[in-house]
Design a protein around this motif. Structure first.
Motif, PDB file in Angstrom:
ATOM      1  N   HIS A  92       0.827  -1.205   0.000  1.00  0.00           N
ATOM      2  CA  HIS A  92       0.000   0.000   0.000  1.00  0.00           C
ATOM      3  C   HIS A  92       0.865   1.262   0.000  1.00  0.00           C
ATOM      4  N   HIS A  93       0.433   2.237  -0.770  1.00  0.00           N
ATOM      5  CA  HIS A  93       1.108   3.534  -0.805  1.00  0.00           C
ATOM      6  C   HIS A  93       0.097   4.584  -1.256  1.00  0.00           C
ATOM      7  N   ASP A  94       0.445   5.821  -1.053  1.00  0.00           N
ATOM      8  CA  ASP A  94      -0.372   6.939  -1.485  1.00  0.00           C
ATOM      9  C   ASP A  94       0.362   7.674  -2.598  1.00  0.00           C
ATOM     10  N   HIS A  95      -0.286   8.677  -3.167  1.00  0.00           N
ATOM     11  CA  HIS A  95       0.289   9.375  -4.318  1.00  0.00           C
ATOM     12  C   HIS A  95       0.288  10.892  -4.124  1.00  0.00           C
ATOM     13  N   MET A  96       1.361  11.507  -4.595  1.00  0.00           N
ATOM     14  CA  MET A  96       1.419  12.956  -4.769  1.00  0.00           C
ATOM     15  C   MET A  96       1.529  13.195  -6.265  1.00  0.00           C
ATOM     16  N   ILE A  97       0.675  14.058  -6.771  1.00  0.00           N
ATOM     17  CA  ILE A  97       0.675  14.355  -8.200  1.00  0.00           C
ATOM     18  C   ILE A  97       1.101  15.800  -8.380  1.00  0.00           C
ATOM     19  N   ASP A  98       2.206  16.007  -9.080  1.00  0.00           N
ATOM     20  CA  ASP A  98       2.686  17.353  -9.361  1.00  0.00           C
ATOM     21  C   ASP A  98       1.792  17.934 -10.454  1.00  0.00           C
ATOM     22  N   VAL A  99       1.051  18.985 -10.121  1.00  0.00           N
ATOM     23  CA  VAL A  99       0.071  19.538 -11.064  1.00  0.00           C
ATOM     24  C   VAL A  99       0.727  20.262 -12.235  1.00  0.00           C
ATOM     25  N   GLU A 100       1.992  20.601 -12.105  1.00  0.00           N
ATOM     26  CA  GLU A 100       2.678  21.294 -13.204  1.00  0.00           C
ATOM     27  C   GLU A 100       3.365  20.332 -14.165  1.00  0.00           C
ATOM     28  N   THR A 101       3.905  19.237 -13.636  1.00  0.00           N
ATOM     29  CA  THR A 101       4.643  18.304 -14.493  1.00  0.00           C
ATOM     30  C   THR A 101       3.894  17.002 -14.758  1.00  0.00           C
ATOM     31  N   GLY A 102       2.898  16.695 -13.928  1.00  0.00           N
ATOM     32  CA  GLY A 102       2.181  15.435 -14.057  1.00  0.00           C
ATOM     33  C   GLY A 102       2.904  14.274 -13.400  1.00  0.00           C
ATOM     34  N   GLN A 103       4.082  14.520 -12.837  1.00  0.00           N
ATOM     35  CA  GLN A 103       4.843  13.461 -12.179  1.00  0.00           C
ATOM     36  C   GLN A 103       4.048  12.911 -11.000  1.00  0.00           C
ATOM     37  N   VAL A 104       4.071  11.596 -10.848  1.00  0.00           N
ATOM     38  CA  VAL A 104       3.402  10.938  -9.733  1.00  0.00           C
ATOM     39  C   VAL A 104       4.475  10.382  -8.808  1.00  0.00           C
ATOM     40  N   VAL A 105       4.383  10.761  -7.544  1.00  0.00           N
ATOM     41  CA  VAL A 105       5.338  10.312  -6.532  1.00  0.00           C
ATOM     42  C   VAL A 105       4.589   9.426  -5.545  1.00  0.00           C
ATOM     43  N   GLU A 106       5.072   8.202  -5.364  1.00  0.00           N
ATOM     44  CA  GLU A 106       4.480   7.301  -4.388  1.00  0.00           C
ATOM     45  C   GLU A 106       5.119   7.566  -3.032  1.00  0.00           C
ATOM     46  N   PHE A 107       4.303   7.472  -1.986  1.00  0.00           N
ATOM     47  CA  PHE A 107       4.851   7.594  -0.640  1.00  0.00           C
ATOM     48  C   PHE A 107       4.014   6.795   0.343  1.00  0.00           C
ATOM     49  N   PHE A 108       4.613   6.480   1.475  1.00  0.00           N
ATOM     50  CA  PHE A 108       3.920   5.815   2.567  1.00  0.00           C
ATOM     51  C   PHE A 108       4.309   6.544   3.837  1.00  0.00           C
ATOM     52  N   ASN A 109       3.326   6.862   4.668  1.00  0.00           N
ATOM     53  CA  ASN A 109       3.595   7.553   5.919  1.00  0.00           C
ATOM     54  C   ASN A 109       2.765   6.898   7.015  1.00  0.00           C
ATOM     55  N   GLU A 110       3.446   6.291   7.954  1.00  0.00           N
ATOM     56  CA  GLU A 110       2.773   5.561   9.029  1.00  0.00           C
ATOM     57  C   GLU A 110       1.873   6.488   9.864  1.00  0.00           C
ATOM     58  N   ARG A 111       2.290   7.730  10.080  1.00  0.00           N
ATOM     59  CA  ARG A 111       1.464   8.661  10.867  1.00  0.00           C
ATOM     60  C   ARG A 111       0.134   8.929  10.181  1.00  0.00           C
ATOM     61  N   ILE A 112       0.163   9.105   8.845  1.00  0.00           N
ATOM     62  CA  ILE A 112      -1.076   9.335   8.099  1.00  0.00           C
ATOM     63  C   ILE A 112      -1.972   8.107   8.188  1.00  0.00           C
ATOM     64  N   LEU A 132      -5.242   7.933  -1.047  1.00  0.00           N
ATOM     65  CA  LEU A 132      -4.940   9.314  -0.708  1.00  0.00           C
ATOM     66  C   LEU A 132      -4.141   9.900  -1.858  1.00  0.00           C
ATOM     67  N   GLU A 133      -4.639  10.992  -2.399  1.00  0.00           N
ATOM     68  CA  GLU A 133      -3.960  11.684  -3.491  1.00  0.00           C
ATOM     69  C   GLU A 133      -3.752  13.128  -3.065  1.00  0.00           C
ATOM     70  N   LEU A 134      -2.537  13.572  -3.125  1.00  0.00           N
ATOM     71  CA  LEU A 134      -2.195  14.954  -2.830  1.00  0.00           C
ATOM     72  C   LEU A 134      -1.787  15.613  -4.133  1.00  0.00           C
ATOM     73  N   TYR A 135      -2.456  16.680  -4.499  1.00  0.00           N
ATOM     74  CA  TYR A 135      -2.106  17.431  -5.705  1.00  0.00           C
ATOM     75  C   TYR A 135      -1.194  18.564  -5.271  1.00  0.00           C
ATOM     76  N   VAL A 136       0.026  18.548  -5.768  1.00  0.00           N
ATOM     77  CA  VAL A 136       1.080  19.404  -5.226  1.00  0.00           C
ATOM     78  C   VAL A 136       1.789  20.176  -6.340  1.00  0.00           C
ATOM     79  N   ARG A 137       2.574  21.160  -5.901  1.00  0.00           N
ATOM     80  CA  ARG A 137       3.500  21.844  -6.797  1.00  0.00           C
ATOM     81  C   ARG A 137       4.749  22.135  -5.986  1.00  0.00           C
ATOM     82  N   LYS A 138       5.898  22.104  -6.665  1.00  0.00           N
ATOM     83  CA  LYS A 138       7.177  22.351  -5.996  1.00  0.00           C
ATOM     84  C   LYS A 138       7.179  23.758  -5.403  1.00  0.00           C
ATOM     85  N   LEU A 139       7.745  23.862  -4.232  1.00  0.00           N
ATOM     86  CA  LEU A 139       7.916  25.179  -3.617  1.00  0.00           C
ATOM     87  C   LEU A 139       8.969  25.963  -4.389  1.00  0.00           C
TER      88      LEU A 139
END
Length: 140
Positions: A92-112, A132-139
């Protein structure tokens, strides 16, 4: 699961469904088994074409649909994006989707994971499955 084992399990699943494993389809299955991103059908078709496998886009879609029906791959649909695919044998993992590049980053966080279970329990539920999907952009 190693790539060869995954490709073999895909082939066996298709054979059980009565689908012939042509040279082109075998190449597609190997490409799908070896992917570490979240390709859509068009990207898989392009990769197969680049590898010399003259597989049609319709064959790609039929193959993906059958593998999904048998639970070997997951179809993931992110907002505003075509459906993408990933192996079902991953933990199991969750995803962060970079809204500018479309890159998908998998992550797992025990606290979440723990917090989600606690919230569900507080409300009288247990989690059977979730995404869980987080739509993100680089700072900057």
């Amino acid at each position: 699961m190693i790539i060869e084992d995954r490709a073999q399990s895909y082939e066996e699943a298709l054979r059980r469904s009565g689908i012939r494993i042509t040279r082109q389809r075998a190449a597609l299955l190997r490409i799908l088994a070896d992917t570490d991103d979240h390709p859509d059908a068009t990207a898989l078709h392009a990769r197969a074409t680049a590898a010399g496998a003259g597989v049609s886009l319709a064959t790609v879609y039929r193959t993906l649909a059958e593998l999904e029906a048998q639970g070997l791959i997951h179809k993931v649909e992110f907002v505003g994006e075509p459906a993408r695919y990933e192996p079902a044998d991953q933990r199991h993992h969750d995803h962060m989707i970079d809204v500018e590049t479309g890159q998908v980053v998998e992550f797992f966080n025990e606290r979440i994971e723990k917090l989600q279970a606690e919230i569900a329990a507080e409300m009288g539920y247990e989690i059977l499955r979730h995404r869980l999907e987080l739509y993100v952009r680089k700072l900057p």
